[in-house]
Write a protein that holds these residues in place. Structure first.
Motif: not given
Length: 453
Positions: A257-271
């Motif tokens: 669930g965490t990977i589903i909800h946070m994947s794009t937020a993580y990618g955006a944070q990495l630029g």
């Protein structure tokens, strides 16, 4: 592909086709949009941290509601009515999100604060509607099929979701973007389209699926049932195999669930580039169906429990690999790894639990507790990422003799970017706990109780 499935089974599976639009569009596109809005707000807190905390709050609300609404849905005729109410909440929240890109958030920080707040509220409502409707959808499973067909029907439902709601709305968004439609207009259209898609394709379930297992509603029955939730909890404790499976599920589904909800937020944070991330996520959906079909075949051959164990191992590898993601090609590799097991581990976990139920007429109550375990895990995961990322950011700034208040925006953004991978790696800890319970404790109890799943 659907040959051999009954009308009720196909109508039930179509709800995965319907609600998957929310799973992809709202859960993956909305964090990117919110990160953009957050860039215009007064608050300098990492958008990833804010999103993680709000996701945890939304999942906490869903978790607290789950056993109560699950129990109410067990009364004759109530399951479909309750399903419709929460479906409507989710659909209307998505329709509300369609307005937010047009509200001029870039004009000034105050407007951005209001738009950002509206996004978070509507996102929370959409999650409540989605989660509660899925609880009733799951509890309909024993009504539409037999125990020996549950693995196949449950997994095929996820497969339909991948080729339908998970893919088509995202393709429409990418196509509009490719043809030069402004991104904000694309977002507005696709959020509205998601609401319509979700509502329209829920109709087969509403029309063709009936509640066959139920409790008769008598005077004082609702009060008695709510009090009886304690009894249901005791039943779960008495069936140690169910209890241990739910605890293991609590932990390993956290990572999913965490990977589903946070994947794009993580990618955006990495630029990473938004379009490239969307294409990678589209690939996840396109590969999701063949991997779901593969999980069906392998579950028939090796058993559902073995295949869920395979999924746990794959996701542990994903957490480790995610720590090293720095470029878009690595994000694509991560997406491929996710696509191999995302649908299979969720679908087979659902069917394993369905086969374990000691009383099918109380499936709503049991799935309510199953849902609360899943949602509470989604409370921990995103919050753990947010907290770990925030603490790591503070440590990195302190090494430079700075704080979040004294650092320049560029230095702060760089520290947040460097801290994000540690947040992802922290999810491995809860996966490890789930793995110990699933591989070390559960088999012994299943053997002792003579339970086969």
């Amino acid at each position: 592909m659907l040959k051999g499935y009954s009308k009720e089974e196909k109508s039930w599976m179509m709800y995965d086709w319907a609600n998957s639009a929310h799973s992809v569009i709202v859960v993956t596109l909305l964090p990117i949009f919110f990160a953009t809005v957050a860039g215009y707000m007064h608050n300098t807190t990492s958008a990833m941290s804010i999103w993680g905390y709000v996701t945890s709050i939304a999942m906490l609300i869903c978790a607290l509601l789950a056993p109560v609404i699950g129990a109410l849905g067990d009364f004759k005729g109530m399951r479909k009515k309750m399903f419709f109410i929460f479906l409507a909440i989710g659909v209307l929240a998505c329709a509300g999100l369609a307005v937010t890109p047009m509200l001029g958030f870039a004009d000034d920080p105050d407007t951005a604060e209001c738009v950002g707040g509206a996004i978070l509220v509507l996102y929370t409502l959409s999650q409540v509607g989605y989660s509660a409707s899925c609880l009733y959808y799951d509890s309909f499973l024993p009504d539409v099929t037999t125990e020996d067909r549950m693995d196949r029907v449950s997994t095929m439902g996820y497969g339909l979701g991948y080729i339908g709601g998970s893919t088509i709305p995202l393709v429409i968004f990418l196509a509009m973007n490719a043809f030069g439609v402004p991104v904000l207009y694309c977002l507005s259209i696709v959020f509205g389209f998601t609401a319509v898609w979700w509502a329209v394709f829920s109709w087969p379930l509403l029309k063709n699926v009936e509640q066959k297992s139920y409790k008769v509603r008598e005077k004082g029955a609702i009060r008695s049932t709510l009090r009886g939730l304690i009894g249901t909890m005791k039943d779960i404790f008495r069936h140690r195999s169910i209890f241990v499976f739910m605890i293991a599920y609590f932990f390993y589904i956290d990572g999913v669930g965490t990977i589903i909800h946070m994947s794009t937020a993580y990618g955006a944070q990495l630029g990473l580039g938004d379009t490239e991330m969307m294409l990678a996520l589209l690939m996840v959906q396109l590969l999701g169906l063949p991997f779901c079909l593969l999980y069906i075949r392998l579950a028939d051959k090796f058993g559902a429990r073995i295949m869920v164990g395979v999924g746990i191992c794959v996701y542990m590898g994903i957490c480790v690999f995610g720590f090293f993601v720095r470029s878009i090609w690595q994000f694509w590799v991560l997406a491929i790894l996710v696509s191999t097991s995302q649908g299979g581990i969720q679908a087979l976990s659902r069917s394993i639990f369905g086969k374990m139920l000691p009383d099918k007429s109380r499936s709503g109550e049991y799935f309510g507790f199953f849902d609360i375990f899943g949602k509470f895990s989604s409370v921990i995961g995103p919050a753990l990422i947010g907290l770990t990322s925030q603490i790591t950011t503070v440590i990195l700034l302190n090494r430079q003799g700075l704080t979040a208040q004294t650092a320049s925006p560029e230095v702060l953004a760089q520290a947040q970017q460097q801290a994000s991978p540690w947040g992802v790696l922290s999810v491995l800890a809860v996966f490890l706990v789930g793995a110990v319970l699933y591989f070390g404790v559960l088999p012994r109890i299943l053997k002792k109780e003579g339970v086969e799943v």
